[in-house]
Design a protein around this motif. Structure first.
Motif, PDB file in Angstrom:
ATOM      1  N   ALA A 146       0.831  -1.206   0.000  1.00  0.00           N
ATOM      2  CA  ALA A 146       0.000   0.000   0.000  1.00  0.00           C
ATOM      3  C   ALA A 146       0.864   1.253   0.000  1.00  0.00           C
ATOM      4  O   ALA A 146       0.584   2.223  -0.706  1.00  0.00           O
ATOM      5  N   CYS A 147       1.941   1.233   0.766  1.00  0.00           N
ATOM      6  CA  CYS A 147       2.864   2.369   0.839  1.00  0.00           C
ATOM      7  C   CYS A 147       3.483   2.670  -0.527  1.00  0.00           C
ATOM      8  O   CYS A 147       3.672   3.826  -0.897  1.00  0.00           O
ATOM      9  N   PHE A 148       3.776   1.628  -1.290  1.00  0.00           N
ATOM     10  CA  PHE A 148       4.411   1.776  -2.598  1.00  0.00           C
ATOM     11  C   PHE A 148       3.390   1.866  -3.731  1.00  0.00           C
ATOM     12  O   PHE A 148       3.760   2.088  -4.884  1.00  0.00           O
ATOM     13  N   GLY A 149       2.116   1.647  -3.406  1.00  0.00           N
ATOM     14  CA  GLY A 149       1.077   1.716  -4.430  1.00  0.00           C
ATOM     15  C   GLY A 149       1.124   0.583  -5.424  1.00  0.00           C
ATOM     16  O   GLY A 149       0.843   0.777  -6.607  1.00  0.00           O
ATOM     17  N   VAL A 150       1.514  -0.605  -4.953  1.00  0.00           N
ATOM     18  CA  VAL A 150       1.599  -1.774  -5.826  1.00  0.00           C
ATOM     19  C   VAL A 150       0.891  -2.959  -5.160  1.00  0.00           C
ATOM     20  O   VAL A 150       0.583  -2.927  -3.972  1.00  0.00           O
ATOM     21  N   GLU A 151       0.663  -3.987  -5.935  1.00  0.00           N
ATOM     22  CA  GLU A 151       0.121  -5.235  -5.392  1.00  0.00           C
ATOM     23  C   GLU A 151       1.220  -5.951  -4.607  1.00  0.00           C
ATOM     24  O   GLU A 151       2.407  -5.762  -4.871  1.00  0.00           O
ATOM     25  N   LYS A 152       0.795  -6.811  -3.666  1.00  0.00           N
ATOM     26  CA  LYS A 152       1.784  -7.562  -2.880  1.00  0.00           C
ATOM     27  C   LYS A 152       2.721  -8.367  -3.770  1.00  0.00           C
ATOM     28  O   LYS A 152       3.914  -8.452  -3.494  1.00  0.00           O
ATOM     29  N   ALA A 153       2.194  -8.925  -4.852  1.00  0.00           N
ATOM     30  CA  ALA A 153       3.028  -9.725  -5.751  1.00  0.00           C
ATOM     31  C   ALA A 153       4.156  -8.891  -6.356  1.00  0.00           C
ATOM     32  O   ALA A 153       5.275  -9.379  -6.533  1.00  0.00           O
ATOM     33  N   ALA A 154       3.890  -7.642  -6.658  1.00  0.00           N
ATOM     34  CA  ALA A 154       4.913  -6.764  -7.243  1.00  0.00           C
ATOM     35  C   ALA A 154       5.998  -6.416  -6.231  1.00  0.00           C
ATOM     36  O   ALA A 154       7.149  -6.153  -6.602  1.00  0.00           O
ATOM     37  N   LEU A 155       5.648  -6.417  -4.972  1.00  0.00           N
ATOM     38  CA  LEU A 155       6.612  -6.115  -3.918  1.00  0.00           C
ATOM     39  C   LEU A 155       7.583  -7.274  -3.694  1.00  0.00           C
ATOM     40  O   LEU A 155       8.695  -7.066  -3.208  1.00  0.00           O
ATOM     41  N   THR A 156       7.185  -8.456  -4.093  1.00  0.00           N
ATOM     42  CA  THR A 156       8.009  -9.643  -3.881  1.00  0.00           C
ATOM     43  C   THR A 156       9.377  -9.505  -4.540  1.00  0.00           C
ATOM     44  O   THR A 156      10.400  -9.837  -3.940  1.00  0.00           O
ATOM     45  N   GLY A 157       9.429  -9.004  -5.764  1.00  0.00           N
ATOM     46  CA  GLY A 157      10.711  -8.834  -6.462  1.00  0.00           C
ATOM     47  C   GLY A 157      11.626  -7.869  -5.741  1.00  0.00           C
ATOM     48  O   GLY A 157      12.832  -8.115  -5.606  1.00  0.00           O
ATOM     49  N   LEU A 158      11.071  -6.776  -5.269  1.00  0.00           N
ATOM     50  CA  LEU A 158      11.854  -5.802  -4.504  1.00  0.00           C
ATOM     51  C   LEU A 158      12.416  -6.455  -3.244  1.00  0.00           C
ATOM     52  O   LEU A 158      13.597  -6.291  -2.919  1.00  0.00           O
ATOM     53  N   MET A 159      11.580  -7.202  -2.559  1.00  0.00           N
ATOM     54  CA  MET A 159      12.036  -7.876  -1.342  1.00  0.00           C
ATOM     55  C   MET A 159      13.059  -8.960  -1.648  1.00  0.00           C
ATOM     56  O   MET A 159      14.028  -9.114  -0.896  1.00  0.00           O
ATOM     57  N   ASP A 160      12.890  -9.678  -2.737  1.00  0.00           N
ATOM     58  CA  ASP A 160      13.874 -10.700  -3.120  1.00  0.00           C
ATOM     59  C   ASP A 160      15.256 -10.053  -3.293  1.00  0.00           C
ATOM     60  O   ASP A 160      16.262 -10.569  -2.805  1.00  0.00           O
ATOM     61  N   ARG A 161      15.293  -8.920  -3.992  1.00  0.00           N
ATOM     62  CA  ARG A 161      16.572  -8.234  -4.225  1.00  0.00           C
ATOM     63  C   ARG A 161      17.150  -7.678  -2.918  1.00  0.00           C
ATOM     64  O   ARG A 161      18.361  -7.746  -2.692  1.00  0.00           O
ATOM     65  N   ALA A 162      16.308  -7.142  -2.050  1.00  0.00           N
ATOM     66  CA  ALA A 162      16.781  -6.606  -0.766  1.00  0.00           C
ATOM     67  C   ALA A 162      17.334  -7.731   0.110  1.00  0.00           C
ATOM     68  O   ALA A 162      18.371  -7.563   0.771  1.00  0.00           O
ATOM     69  N   GLU A 163      16.667  -8.871   0.108  1.00  0.00           N
ATOM     70  CA  GLU A 163      17.157 -10.011   0.888  1.00  0.00           C
ATOM     71  C   GLU A 163      18.472 -10.529   0.318  1.00  0.00           C
ATOM     72  O   GLU A 163      19.397 -10.845   1.075  1.00  0.00           O
ATOM     73  N   LYS A 164      18.559 -10.600  -1.011  1.00  0.00           N
ATOM     74  CA  LYS A 164      19.778 -11.093  -1.656  1.00  0.00           C
ATOM     75  C   LYS A 164      20.983 -10.216  -1.287  1.00  0.00           C
ATOM     76  O   LYS A 164      22.096 -10.718  -1.125  1.00  0.00           O
ATOM     77  N   ARG A 165      20.758  -8.917  -1.135  1.00  0.00           N
ATOM     78  CA  ARG A 165      21.832  -7.992  -0.761  1.00  0.00           C
ATOM     79  C   ARG A 165      22.063  -7.945   0.755  1.00  0.00           C
ATOM     80  O   ARG A 165      22.967  -7.255   1.220  1.00  0.00           O
ATOM     81  N   GLY A 166      21.237  -8.675   1.516  1.00  0.00           N
ATOM     82  CA  GLY A 166      21.404  -8.704   2.968  1.00  0.00           C
ATOM     83  C   GLY A 166      20.898  -7.447   3.661  1.00  0.00           C
ATOM     84  O   GLY A 166      21.315  -7.143   4.777  1.00  0.00           O
ATOM     85  N   LEU A 167      19.975  -6.710   3.030  1.00  0.00           N
ATOM     86  CA  LEU A 167      19.480  -5.456   3.598  1.00  0.00           C
ATOM     87  C   LEU A 167      18.198  -5.628   4.403  1.00  0.00           C
ATOM     88  O   LEU A 167      17.933  -4.854   5.327  1.00  0.00           O
TER      89      LEU A 167
END
Length: 165
Positions: A75-96
């Motif tokens: 909701a904060c980013f104005g996207v569906e939860k599924a779209a947030l998954t890619g962002l989170m995958d990349r953040a997790e991969k970088r250890g952030l």
């Protein structure tokens, strides 16, 4: 290039570069558009210096306030939860950031900053805050306070539903 050099360059090449600011030709809508462009350019440059995309930087800054659920972040980013998954995958991969189960709700997931993510978010937030403050550095203290109060009123009005959607 320092933060104080970012704004003039953006003014010279932005969407309103032909407007004579000294002659008072800038109306409110034009001023807000120009200010938006200045802030976005500054944010992008600081993000780049921290090896983050602007969206990753926003995610980290949001998470500085504490863990958030995936639905809340979407909701904060104005996207569906599924779209947030890619962002989170990349953040997790970088250890952030990391996802973890919400206690008492087996289906829900919350997002937390890792120690590295907290350091990155804190450093980014400090630098972008300093750079943004540089945009109004030439205003008098009274004008800075007036700008802050006016801006707070606009943001509060929009968040409460009183402003444009």
């Amino acid at each position: 290039m320092s933060e104080t050099e970012i704004a003039p360059a953006a003014v010279r090449s932005g969407p309103l570069s032909g407007v004579d600011l000294a002659a008072g030709q800038l109306d409110v809508a034009g001023g807000l558009l120009q200010l938006t462009s200045l802030v976005q350019n500054l944010y992008a440059r600081v993000s780049e210096r921290h090896e983050l995309t602007p969206v990753q930087a926003k995610l980290l800054c949001v998470l500085l306030g504490g863990p958030r659920g995936m639905a809340e972040l979407a909701a904060c980013f104005g996207v569906e939860k599924a779209a947030l998954t890619g962002l989170m995958d990349r953040a997790e991969k970088r250890g952030l950031a990391e996802r973890s189960p919400v206690p008492g709700n087996r289906r829900a997931v919350q997002v937390n900053l890792t120690d590295a993510g907290r350091r990155a978010a804190t450093a980014f937030h400090a630098e972008v805050g300093e750079a943004l403050n540089g945009l109004i550095a030439e205003l008098s203290p009274a004008d800075r306070e007036h700008f802050r109060a006016t801006m707070a009123g606009i943001v509060t009005g929009c968040r409460s539903g009183a402003g444009p959607s």
